[in-house]
Design an enzyme around this catalytic site. Sequence first.
Site, PDB file in Angstrom:
ATOM      1  N   ASP A 118     -11.881  -9.390   4.630  1.00 46.58           N
ATOM      2  CA  ASP A 118     -13.159  -9.449   3.912  1.00 46.58           C
ATOM      3  C   ASP A 118     -13.701 -10.876   3.916  1.00 46.58           C
ATOM      4  OD1 ASP A 118     -13.146  -6.755   3.245  1.00 46.58           O
ATOM      5  OD2 ASP A 118     -13.766  -7.128   1.178  1.00 46.58           O
ATOM      6  N   ASP A 146      -6.048  -7.141   4.223  1.00 50.12           N
ATOM      7  CA  ASP A 146      -7.193  -6.550   3.523  1.00 50.12           C
ATOM      8  C   ASP A 146      -8.078  -7.659   2.964  1.00 50.12           C
ATOM      9  OD1 ASP A 146      -8.783  -4.550   2.230  1.00 50.12           O
ATOM     10  OD2 ASP A 146      -7.755  -5.043   0.355  1.00 50.12           O
ATOM     11  N   TYR A 154       0.810  -1.211   0.000  1.00 51.11           N
ATOM     12  CA  TYR A 154       0.000   0.000   0.000  1.00 51.11           C
ATOM     13  C   TYR A 154       0.847   1.267   0.000  1.00 51.11           C
ATOM     14  CZ  TYR A 154      -4.549  -2.168   0.848  1.00 51.11           C
ATOM     15  OH  TYR A 154      -5.720  -2.869   0.727  1.00 51.11           O
ATOM     16  N   ASP A 188      -2.250 -18.537   1.315  1.00 56.94           N
ATOM     17  CA  ASP A 188      -3.227 -19.281   0.499  1.00 56.94           C
ATOM     18  C   ASP A 188      -3.908 -20.357   1.341  1.00 56.94           C
ATOM     19  OD1 ASP A 188      -0.708 -20.455   0.596  1.00 56.94           O
ATOM     20  OD2 ASP A 188      -0.710 -21.138  -1.485  1.00 56.94           O
TER      21      ASP A 188
HETATM   22  C1  IPM Z   1     -10.233  -1.497   3.917  1.00 54.40           C
HETATM   23  C2  IPM Z   1     -10.478  -0.922   2.539  1.00 54.40           C
HETATM   24  C3  IPM Z   1      -9.333   0.008   2.204  1.00 54.40           C
HETATM   25  C4  IPM Z   1      -8.062  -0.822   2.200  1.00 54.40           C
HETATM   26  C5  IPM Z   1      -9.510   0.763   0.871  1.00 54.40           C
HETATM   27  C6  IPM Z   1     -10.778   1.580   0.886  1.00 54.40           C
HETATM   28  C7  IPM Z   1      -8.325   1.611   0.552  1.00 54.40           C
HETATM   29  O1  IPM Z   1     -10.636  -1.935   1.611  1.00 54.40           O
HETATM   30  O2  IPM Z   1     -10.149  -0.709   4.881  1.00 54.40           O
HETATM   31  O3  IPM Z   1     -10.126  -2.716   4.024  1.00 54.40           O
HETATM   32  O4  IPM Z   1      -7.770  -1.504   1.223  1.00 54.40           O
HETATM   33  O5  IPM Z   1      -7.361  -0.799   3.214  1.00 54.40           O
HETATM   34 MG    MG Z   2     -10.676  -3.890   2.449  1.00 51.03          MG
END
Ligand code: IPM
Ligand code: MG
Length: 360
Positions: free
Chosen positions: A255, A251, A146, A227
């Site tokens: 999710d 990240d 990042y 993985d």
């Molecule tokens: C998160 C989001 C952010 C990230 C984006 C919006 C830049 O996906 O907070 O997980 O990738 O960190």
């Molecule tokens: Mg995210």
Amino acid sequence: MKLNLVCIPGDGIGPEIVAEAKKVLNRVAEKYGHEIIEKDILMGGASIDVHGVPLTEEAIAQAKAADAVLMGSIGGDTNTSPWYQLPPNLRPEAGLLALRKALNLFANLRPAYLYEELAAACPLKEEISRAGFDMLIMRELTGGLYFGERKTVEENGVRKAIDTLTYDENEIRRIAIKAFEVARKRRGKVTSVDKANVLDSSRLWRAVVNEVAADYPDVTLEHMLVDNCAMQLVKDPAQFDVILTENMFGDILSDEASMVTGSIGMLSSASLNDTKFGLYEPSHGSAPDIAGKNIANPIATVLSAAMMLRYSFDLDKEADAVEEAVRKVLKEGYRTADIMSEGCQKVSCSQMGDLLSERI
Ligand code: IPM
Ligand code: MG
């Protein structure tokens, strides 16, 4: 106690969910005798529309001057929103990344917990969801891909893009320490996730995590390749307590972890530095497709506000009350659309905020 807050409603469903979290916080303040001083600042698309940039220096200064920041979400539809016609450093996400960096918020805590009441919404097989799970992802937030050098060039008529993944040992050590400290207060296990079979940065990550582990003999450490971790999260999520990982892996895995809880609308997060200051936001995005319809789930933001009470203000009793209110509302059968299941009562975003406030 005086709580000096900055709020970032942001874009999409952000303003709706932040309004509900404020409602709940005001109820907490009223009940427990605190004073909330709050100020809204613009970030993301909302800031672009007014100032032409996703985050102004003034907004950064205001966030720095607060005790904590409560955020909704930022960003729009990357295919259709004009914000994504702008150069990358002027798009909504650049504001969030700049704020994380400016405030040195290197530790991102993302709890993923399966509420018994939401087991039906969990997409995993019943024999897996029945065991339940309760994990916390400790994601490094200010390093790695990042924030590494990046560029797009053309060489001999061929376009080429470069992103760099860099970590130094100090960046790894400080996030590892956070993970071990948190594990001590939980079930005493850290799973450090990397790609050490391929990446140098992961090999250094593993070496430094092992060094830190020596100071925490009471915490069990295991290493897992990313993985495999992605697979284990859907195969046997109950095995995880604290997952420690770098920025990009965190990240993606967070999710995934949130989805197995039944809804991404349930997960809170805290981004911390070495002080009591923190930025608190739901783990989910701005959901532009449902923005302005009053159907979003405000629970992740409300739970983020609970994390804020706990981590930035040491108000454990108040944080417990907010978390208990969430449990009660779920137990009583109230659901926003994303977690709706048969026999439950569907409520709007603002109704959910009211129900939560009434239970504090
Ligand atoms: C998160 C989001 C952010 C990230 C984006 C919006 C830049 O996906 O907070 O997980 O990738 O960190
Ligand atoms: Mg995210």
